[in-house]
Design a protein around this motif. Structure first.
Motif, PDB file in Angstrom:
ATOM      1  N   SER A 314       0.833  -1.208   0.000  1.00 36.25           N
ATOM      2  CA  SER A 314       0.000   0.000   0.000  1.00 36.25           C
ATOM      3  C   SER A 314       0.864   1.252   0.000  1.00 36.25           C
ATOM      4  O   SER A 314       0.563   2.240  -0.687  1.00 36.25           O
ATOM      5  N   ALA A 315       1.940   1.226   0.763  1.00 36.73           N
ATOM      6  CA  ALA A 315       2.830   2.387   0.804  1.00 36.73           C
ATOM      7  C   ALA A 315       3.513   2.608  -0.544  1.00 36.73           C
ATOM      8  O   ALA A 315       3.723   3.752  -0.969  1.00 36.73           O
ATOM      9  N   GLN A 316       3.855   1.503  -1.223  1.00 40.31           N
ATOM     10  CA  GLN A 316       4.453   1.630  -2.553  1.00 40.31           C
ATOM     11  C   GLN A 316       3.458   2.249  -3.530  1.00 40.31           C
ATOM     12  O   GLN A 316       3.826   3.063  -4.393  1.00 40.31           O
ATOM     13  N   ARG A 317       2.177   1.855  -3.407  1.00 41.09           N
ATOM     14  CA  ARG A 317       1.152   2.456  -4.267  1.00 41.09           C
ATOM     15  C   ARG A 317       1.039   3.954  -3.984  1.00 41.09           C
ATOM     16  O   ARG A 317       0.927   4.770  -4.906  1.00 41.09           O
ATOM     17  N   ALA A 318       1.059   4.320  -2.734  1.00 43.93           N
ATOM     18  CA  ALA A 318       1.037   5.738  -2.371  1.00 43.93           C
ATOM     19  C   ALA A 318       2.265   6.449  -2.930  1.00 43.93           C
ATOM     20  O   ALA A 318       2.195   7.593  -3.390  1.00 43.93           O
ATOM     21  N   ARG A 319       3.397   5.741  -2.928  1.00 45.34           N
ATOM     22  CA  ARG A 319       4.624   6.337  -3.472  1.00 45.34           C
ATOM     23  C   ARG A 319       4.470   6.628  -4.961  1.00 45.34           C
ATOM     24  O   ARG A 319       4.910   7.674  -5.454  1.00 45.34           O
ATOM     25  N   GLU A 320       3.835   5.705  -5.685  1.00 43.70           N
ATOM     26  CA  GLU A 320       3.636   5.920  -7.119  1.00 43.70           C
ATOM     27  C   GLU A 320       2.690   7.097  -7.368  1.00 43.70           C
ATOM     28  O   GLU A 320       2.901   7.903  -8.283  1.00 43.70           O
ATOM     29  N   LEU A 321       1.641   7.203  -6.552  1.00 40.54           N
ATOM     30  CA  LEU A 321       0.720   8.327  -6.708  1.00 40.54           C
ATOM     31  C   LEU A 321       1.431   9.653  -6.440  1.00 40.54           C
ATOM     32  O   LEU A 321       1.218  10.650  -7.141  1.00 40.54           O
ATOM     33  N   ILE A 322       2.276   9.668  -5.431  1.00 40.72           N
ATOM     34  CA  ILE A 322       3.031  10.893  -5.134  1.00 40.72           C
ATOM     35  C   ILE A 322       3.977  11.214  -6.288  1.00 40.72           C
ATOM     36  O   ILE A 322       4.184  12.378  -6.654  1.00 40.72           O
ATOM     37  N   GLY A 323       4.536  10.155  -6.894  1.00 39.11           N
ATOM     38  CA  GLY A 323       5.382  10.391  -8.064  1.00 39.11           C
ATOM     39  C   GLY A 323       4.605  11.046  -9.195  1.00 39.11           C
ATOM     40  O   GLY A 323       5.108  11.931  -9.893  1.00 39.11           O
ATOM     41  N   GLN A 324       3.351  10.624  -9.371  1.00 40.09           N
ATOM     42  CA  GLN A 324       2.512  11.252 -10.400  1.00 40.09           C
ATOM     43  C   GLN A 324       2.233  12.714 -10.061  1.00 40.09           C
ATOM     44  O   GLN A 324       2.256  13.590 -10.931  1.00 40.09           O
ATOM     45  N   MET A 325       1.967  12.997  -8.805  1.00 41.86           N
ATOM     46  CA  MET A 325       1.725  14.380  -8.393  1.00 41.86           C
ATOM     47  C   MET A 325       2.963  15.238  -8.630  1.00 41.86           C
ATOM     48  O   MET A 325       2.875  16.383  -9.094  1.00 41.86           O
ATOM     49  N   LEU A 326       4.125  14.696  -8.346  1.00 43.03           N
ATOM     50  CA  LEU A 326       5.353  15.450  -8.568  1.00 43.03           C
ATOM     51  C   LEU A 326       5.593  15.679 -10.053  1.00 43.03           C
ATOM     52  O   LEU A 326       6.021  16.753 -10.475  1.00 43.03           O
ATOM     53  N   THR A 327       5.308  14.663 -10.860  1.00 43.02           N
ATOM     54  CA  THR A 327       5.454  14.825 -12.312  1.00 43.02           C
ATOM     55  C   THR A 327       4.511  15.901 -12.821  1.00 43.02           C
ATOM     56  O   THR A 327       4.880  16.758 -13.623  1.00 43.02           O
TER      57      THR A 327
END
Length: 642
Positions: A314-327
């Protein structure tokens, strides 16, 4: 009879002498019989010098033959009229108008010549003619349409620009008393404005106009009161403002786009700030999960390991979402990498479900045998979301959306966005709705930027154009099947041959067991303004056998190294900190102690160019949140084994 003749002679003489025009009486042989005082005054001659003379007196000799011929016609009973030049007593030439009247004097035929100086009149006429010609030249050369109307609203004159604008020739417009280009419904209003203009007021209006061909355009009209031939008239000046209206509309649209861009930029900054802070939170979560995983390995509790793995996923999924927000916040695109399209679509549907009303059903259909594709997951997820949101809006909040991924198959057709023929083997991402379908005129334009069928303020018109751009950047195509009043299906095609490494797509990034990892020796300085991350780094690095010192800002770290340059073997620093950034700290440390290894970690790594890192002597750049399994080898490259 003699008394009557004497009275008649006296009356003739009185009239002859009182006339203001120059009079000269000539007999049949062109001899001067009599002249009046006005003639003598005008010519400067004496009476005795001209009586009996059969030559021209003040008119140039060149006119002799013409005047003699006219004299013979007058003797035959015809009244004659001639305009010529005369030389005055001062030698100046004047324009004269001469009329010859046949008469009988003392029983014999004579001609009475009446001369009048018309120099001033001719000058006035020539000035008026020049003024008229100038007016006509300006009138005809004006690019705006000109219509001159009299008191009765009758068209008196039009210029060529009017003919070109209205499509009517001048002859057709003259004497008309109706409006020739404006909407006939405006006639009462325009008539009222005409009366105000006749009273001296400048009037104006804007309206839709129509050419004779039926073409509609925008016109601006100004009515100016003038006098023409001594009577009040109104000159109407018409200008085609269609281009200006379009420019104003384009300007308004650009301003709206600018405001939207500014709003999106502000949202991007906000998203970036939130993502950065959340990244630090995730760093603490993932880091402590990794530490807990090491303890779980030592305890051998399988159930605890399963719980920790779920939390880490779940934390990795949150990490990917944050990566999208940063992009998104940086306005940049991510990198293509091997992606499991089925898993990507499933994750997108989880995110999409929260944005759909409960009245819309979401169905998934995923086939087996889907190869790993090399895609930008952020961009492709955006395509999925845009197509599904477009389907939601088309159904007006009620219906069903079916989304699926089809195994590689041969597809032939025509791309709905780029119009190219499609023939090849593709993996198909399909989004289908049971909405009202797409009208043919919309189908031709739906991929244009800013084109939208929604009401103003309810859509930017960028969803499908962004999807088009992303799909074609991936060398794909979009096919659209639509039945009016039935359904619409978007088929996104990805080249099946452009696959990736399936092992890389499913790469296991779990932390190796602690007992399988060597221990390190050395002193490490950790600089981060987040207390939770400092605590995590202390536990993580301490567990690897390192002596850890933590500081909360770059200035304190710089002062610590300046005080004891040889105290630390390695520095690990965050980038975004108060007072001194991580990059600036690395530059200071390179000056204070050349060769000191510096590892920089940040959530905004793409903002730092390789040249910036090289100039600051940064050994490694690590993306937050860090993975202990990937972080350990970086430290091992600069520290000795215990």
């Amino acid at each position: 009879m003699e008394d009557e003749a004497g009275a008649s002679e006296s009356q003739y003489r009185a009239i002859f002498n009182a006339v203001a025009d120059a009079l000269i009486l000539r007999d049949a042989e062109y001899r001067v019989v009599d002249v009046n005082p006005a003639f003598l005054l005008a010519t400067g001659k004496r009476r005795e010098d001209v009586v009996g003379v059969d030559q021209l007196i003040v008119i140039p000799p060149a006119e002799r033959e013409r005047l003699f011929a006219l004299h013979r016609r007058a003797l035959a009973g015809e009244q004659i009229h001639v305009e010529t030049k005369a030389v005055g007593p001062d030698g100046r030439t004047a324009d004269v108008e001469v009329r010859g009247v046949p008469m009988t004097h003392r029983g014999r035929p004579h001609v009475l010549y009446i001369g009048r100086d018309v120099t001033e009149r001719r000058l006035a006429e020539r000035a008026q003619q020049a003024s008229w010609e100038q007016y006509r030249a300006i009138f005809n050369a004006t690019a705006d349409s000109l219509v001159l109307r009299d008191e009765d609203f009758r068209v008196v004159d039009v210029n060529p620009a009017y003919e070109a604008m209205s499509g009517r020739p001048r002859a057709e417009a003259l004497s008309r008393q109706d409006v020739t280009m404006s909407n006939p419904e405006l006639t009462p209003l325009i008539r009222a404005l005409h009366q105000r203009a006749l009273a001296g007021e400048v009037v104006s209006w804007e309206a839709d106009a129509r050419r004779k061909s039926g073409e509609v355009f925008d016109i601006e009209v100004r009515g100016v009161p003038i006098r023409h031939q001594g009577r009040p008239h109104v000159l109407y000046i018409g200008r085609d403002i269609s281009v200006r209206r379009r420019a104003e509309s384009d300007r308004d649209q650009l301003e709206a786009q600018l405001r939207q861009a500014q709003k999106m930029e502000a949202i991007g900054h906000l998203a970036g700030g939130i993502a950065h802070d959340f990244n630090n939170i995730l760093q603490g979560i993932l880091g402590n999960l990794a530490l807990a995983g090491e303890r779980q390995e030592a305890l051998g509790d399988a159930r605890l390991g399963k719980y920790l793995e779920r939390a880490r996923h779940s934390a990795q999924r949150a990490r990917e979402l944050i990566g999208q927000m940063l992009t998104f916040s940086r306005g940049q695109r991510g990198e293509r990498r091997p992606v499991d399209l089925v898993e990507l679509v499933r994750d997108a549907c989880k995110l999409l479900r929260s944005t759909l009303p409960s009245t819309i059903e979401l169905h998934q259909s995923m086939e087996r045998g889907i190869p790993v594709l090399r895609l930008d997951p952020v961009q492709v997820e955006q395509v999925v979301l845009n197509l599904c949101i477009n389907a939601r809006d088309a159904m007006r909040g009620a219906g069903a959306i079916r989304i699926g991924v089809r195994a590689p198959a041969r597809v032939c057709g025509v791309c709905a966005s780029c119009r190219q023929k499609v023939d090849g083997v593709f993996v198909e991402l399909c989004v289908r709705d049971n909405g009202p379908g797409i009208a043919p005129e919309v189908m031709d334009r739906m991929f244009e930027p800013f084109y939208s069928t929604k009401a103003p303020g309810q859509g930017s018109g960028m969803g499908l154009s962004l999807a088009h751009g992303i799909v074609h950047e991936h060398d794909g195509h979009i096919l659209v099947d639509s039945l009016r009043d039935d359904r619409t299906k978007f088929r996104v095609l990805f080249d099946a041959s452009a696959g990736g490494d399936s092992a890389a797509a499913g790469e296991d990034q779990t932390v190796p067991p602690a007992r399988a990892r060597a221990r390190l020796a050395g002193r490490v300085l950790v600089v981060d303004d987040e207390e939770a991350i400092r605590e995590f780094m202390t536990d993580l690095l301490g567990g690897w056998g390192l002596e850890v010192t933590t500081l909360s800002d770059g200035a304190a770290a710089r002062d610590a190294v300046a005080a004891e340059p040889r105290r630390f073997d390695l520095v690990i620093t965050d980038q975004t900190m108060p007072q001194l950034t991580g990059l600036a700290l690395a530059c200071e440390l390179a000056r204070l102690r050349p060769g000191l290894p510096v590892i920089l970690y940040t959530g905004f790594g793409e903002d730092l160019s390789p040249r910036d890192l090289r100039d600051a002597c940064v050994a490694h750049l690590v993306r937050k949140p860090i993975e202990p399994a990937q972080f350990f080898p970086l430290l091992a490259a600069h520290l000795r084994a215990a």
